[in-house]
Design a protein around this motif. Structure first.
Motif, PDB file in Angstrom:
ATOM      1  N   GLY A   1       0.786  -1.229   0.000  1.00 58.96           N
ATOM      2  CA  GLY A   1       0.000   0.000   0.000  1.00 58.96           C
ATOM      3  C   GLY A   1       0.816   1.277   0.000  1.00 58.96           C
ATOM      4  N   VAL A   2       2.130   1.173  -0.173  1.00 55.56           N
ATOM      5  CA  VAL A   2       2.999   2.363  -0.191  1.00 55.56           C
ATOM      6  C   VAL A   2       3.088   2.904  -1.624  1.00 55.56           C
ATOM      7  CG1 VAL A   2       5.336   3.223   0.237  1.00 55.56           C
ATOM      8  CG2 VAL A   2       4.279   1.637   1.854  1.00 55.56           C
ATOM      9  N   VAL A   3       3.000   4.213  -1.756  1.00 57.13           N
ATOM     10  CA  VAL A   3       2.962   4.883  -3.062  1.00 57.13           C
ATOM     11  C   VAL A   3       4.355   5.200  -3.603  1.00 57.13           C
ATOM     12  CG1 VAL A   3       0.738   5.951  -2.480  1.00 57.13           C
ATOM     13  CG2 VAL A   3       2.859   7.239  -2.135  1.00 57.13           C
ATOM     14  N   PHE A   4       4.386   5.458  -4.902  1.00 64.04           N
ATOM     15  CA  PHE A   4       5.567   6.048  -5.550  1.00 64.04           C
ATOM     16  C   PHE A   4       5.363   7.554  -5.455  1.00 64.04           C
ATOM     17  CE2 PHE A   4       5.673   1.820  -7.274  1.00 64.04           C
ATOM     18  CZ  PHE A   4       7.022   1.551  -7.400  1.00 64.04           C
ATOM     19  N   HIS A   5       6.046   8.185  -4.514  1.00 62.92           N
ATOM     20  CA  HIS A   5       5.790   9.594  -4.208  1.00 62.92           C
ATOM     21  C   HIS A   5       6.654  10.563  -5.009  1.00 62.92           C
ATOM     22  CE1 HIS A   5       9.108   8.464  -1.500  1.00 62.92           C
ATOM     23  NE2 HIS A   5       9.518   9.706  -1.694  1.00 62.92           N
TER      24      HIS A   5
ATOM     25  N   MET B   1      -0.552  13.093   1.391  1.00 65.18           N
ATOM     26  CA  MET B   1       0.738  12.870   0.723  1.00 65.18           C
ATOM     27  C   MET B   1       1.734  14.015   0.920  1.00 65.18           C
ATOM     28  SD  MET B   1       0.953   9.911  -0.801  1.00 65.18           S
ATOM     29  CE  MET B   1       0.224   9.232   0.674  1.00 65.18           C
ATOM     30  N   SER B   2       1.368  15.034   1.679  1.00 67.35           N
ATOM     31  CA  SER B   2       2.260  16.186   1.835  1.00 67.35           C
ATOM     32  C   SER B   2       3.562  15.812   2.557  1.00 67.35           C
ATOM     33  CB  SER B   2       1.550  17.327   2.570  1.00 67.35           C
ATOM     34  OG  SER B   2       1.243  16.958   3.909  1.00 67.35           O
ATOM     35  N   ARG B   3       3.558  14.745   3.341  1.00 64.15           N
ATOM     36  CA  ARG B   3       4.772  14.330   4.051  1.00 64.15           C
ATOM     37  C   ARG B   3       5.429  13.108   3.425  1.00 64.15           C
ATOM     38  NH1 ARG B   3       4.295  14.405  10.355  1.00 64.15           N
ATOM     39  NH2 ARG B   3       6.532  14.270  10.072  1.00 64.15           N
ATOM     40  N   ALA B   4       4.829  12.558   2.375  1.00 59.99           N
ATOM     41  CA  ALA B   4       5.394  11.369   1.726  1.00 59.99           C
ATOM     42  C   ALA B   4       6.822  11.653   1.288  1.00 59.99           C
ATOM     43  CB  ALA B   4       4.548  10.963   0.537  1.00 59.99           C
ATOM     44  N   GLY B   5       7.705  10.738   1.624  1.00 58.16           N
ATOM     45  CA  GLY B   5       9.119  10.893   1.291  1.00 58.16           C
ATOM     46  C   GLY B   5       9.950  11.403   2.445  1.00 58.16           C
ATOM     47  N   THR B   6       9.310  11.751   3.554  1.00 56.78           N
ATOM     48  CA  THR B   6      10.053  12.264   4.716  1.00 56.78           C
ATOM     49  C   THR B   6      10.177  11.237   5.835  1.00 56.78           C
ATOM     50  OG1 THR B   6       8.090  13.215   5.784  1.00 56.78           O
ATOM     51  CG2 THR B   6       9.295  14.626   4.229  1.00 56.78           C
TER      52      THR B   6
ATOM     53  N   MET C   1      14.293   8.376 -12.225  1.00 58.79           N
ATOM     54  CA  MET C   1      13.947   7.284 -11.321  1.00 58.79           C
ATOM     55  C   MET C   1      12.553   7.446 -10.724  1.00 58.79           C
ATOM     56  SD  MET C   1      14.015   8.338  -7.935  1.00 58.79           S
ATOM     57  CE  MET C   1      13.693  10.078  -7.751  1.00 58.79           C
ATOM     58  N   ALA C   2      12.075   6.325 -10.102  1.00 56.15           N
ATOM     59  CA  ALA C   2      10.812   6.303  -9.357  1.00 56.15           C
ATOM     60  C   ALA C   2      11.138   5.898  -7.924  1.00 56.15           C
ATOM     61  CB  ALA C   2       9.847   5.300  -9.974  1.00 56.15           C
ATOM     62  N   GLN C   3      10.745   6.729  -6.958  1.00 59.37           N
ATOM     63  CA  GLN C   3      11.058   6.498  -5.546  1.00 59.37           C
ATOM     64  C   GLN C   3       9.809   6.107  -4.771  1.00 59.37           C
ATOM     65  OE1 GLN C   3      13.656   9.412  -3.783  1.00 59.37           O
ATOM     66  NE2 GLN C   3      12.900   9.004  -1.728  1.00 59.37           N
ATOM     67  N   THR C   4       9.977   5.160  -3.848  1.00 59.16           N
ATOM     68  CA  THR C   4       8.901   4.640  -3.015  1.00 59.16           C
ATOM     69  C   THR C   4       9.482   4.167  -1.684  1.00 59.16           C
ATOM     70  OG1 THR C   4       7.025   3.089  -2.966  1.00 59.16           O
ATOM     71  CG2 THR C   4       9.069   2.299  -4.000  1.00 59.16           C
ATOM     72  N   GLY C   5       8.649   3.541  -0.880  1.00 59.15           N
ATOM     73  CA  GLY C   5       9.147   2.895   0.330  1.00 59.15           C
ATOM     74  C   GLY C   5       8.996   3.660   1.618  1.00 59.15           C
ATOM     75  N   ASP C   6       8.306   4.801   1.596  1.00 59.53           N
ATOM     76  CA  ASP C   6       8.086   5.544   2.838  1.00 59.53           C
ATOM     77  C   ASP C   6       6.956   4.868   3.604  1.00 59.53           C
ATOM     78  OD1 ASP C   6       7.519   7.278   4.913  1.00 59.53           O
ATOM     79  OD2 ASP C   6       7.574   9.081   3.685  1.00 59.53           O
ATOM     80  N   VAL C   7       7.314   3.920   4.456  1.00 62.90           N
ATOM     81  CA  VAL C   7       6.309   3.131   5.183  1.00 62.90           C
ATOM     82  C   VAL C   7       5.637   3.932   6.288  1.00 62.90           C
ATOM     83  CG1 VAL C   7       7.489   0.973   4.623  1.00 62.90           C
ATOM     84  CG2 VAL C   7       7.978   2.092   6.792  1.00 62.90           C
ATOM     85  N   GLN C   8       6.161   5.101   6.619  1.00 56.94           N
ATOM     86  CA  GLN C   8       5.603   5.943   7.664  1.00 56.94           C
ATOM     87  C   GLN C   8       4.562   6.921   7.120  1.00 56.94           C
ATOM     88  OE1 GLN C   8       8.596   8.159   9.787  1.00 56.94           O
ATOM     89  NE2 GLN C   8       7.220   8.669  11.460  1.00 56.94           N
ATOM     90  N   TYR C   9       4.919   7.648   6.069  1.00 51.54           N
ATOM     91  CA  TYR C   9       4.040   8.702   5.545  1.00 51.54           C
ATOM     92  C   TYR C   9       3.588   8.484   4.107  1.00 51.54           C
ATOM     93  CZ  TYR C   9       5.832  11.239   9.596  1.00 51.54           C
ATOM     94  OH  TYR C   9       6.182  11.604  10.869  1.00 51.54           O
TER      95      TYR C   9
END
Length: 182
Positions: free
Chosen positions: A60-64, A86-91, A71-79
């Motif tokens: 359920g984690v997005v490509f933020h 999604m304003s904090r996705a990637g932090t 590249m395509a980045q993902t893996g923010d299991v917290q936000y």
């Protein structure tokens, strides 16, 4: 006998898994991506990724952050969970703690998977990125953890972000499931 049991337990641990399989869904990409994890190159990073995948943390984690030609980045299991703000996705990261860099001589070519981090080289945690194209300026600066062996067409279809930082606007593509493979 105890040493044999310990060896068998170690062999069965996620750290020695050879890969992950990601099912991606969204406006851009829909399909399966198989990644060969390089435990001989980055054992601590691979152990962290496989532990998070085995525990369902990546589901359920997005490509933020997705930058065309890069590249395509993902893996923010917290936000970075689908349906969250999604304003904090990637932090964010995970509860497992940061990992010291495991730099190698492997180049960042198309299909290579690397660990995302802050400016501190020893700050990788749960986020990773998949290269669309070569990015050799990353060589020796980021840890290579794997390579796509199947589904690069799916990776190339991931919904692109906007602007220089590649933030995805609207509904981002999602890693619906991430499973550890043998």
């Amino acid at each position: 006998m105890l040493k044999l049991a310990a060896a068998i337990a170690l062999l069965a641990s996620p750290a020695l898994a050879s890969g992950i399989e990601i099912t991606i869904a969204g406006e851009g990409a829909n399909g399966k991506v198989v990644i060969d994890l390089l435990e001989d190159v980055a054992p601590k990073h691979v152990a962290q990724i496989t532990a998070l995948a085995a525990d369902g943390k990546y589901d359920g984690v997005v490509f933020h952050r997705v930058i065309d030609g890069f590249m395509a980045q993902t893996g923010d299991v917290q936000y970075g969970l689908e349906g969250q703000d999604m304003s904090r996705a990637g932090t964010g990261g995970s509860d497992l703690g940061n990992i010291d860099a495991e730099f190698s001589d492997l180049p960042f070519d198309a299909g290579v998977v690397g660990m995302a981090r802050s400016q501190n080289p020893n700050s990788a945690n749960s986020q990773f990125f998949i290269m669309f194209d070569a990015g050799h300026f990353l060589n020796g600066q980021y840890t290579v953890v794997g390579r796509v062996t199947e589904g690069m067409d799916v990776v190339n279809a991931i919904k692109l972000g906007r602007g220089q930082n590649g933030s995805v606007v609207g509904a981002p593509d999602v890693m619906k499931t991430v499973t550890v493979t043998d």
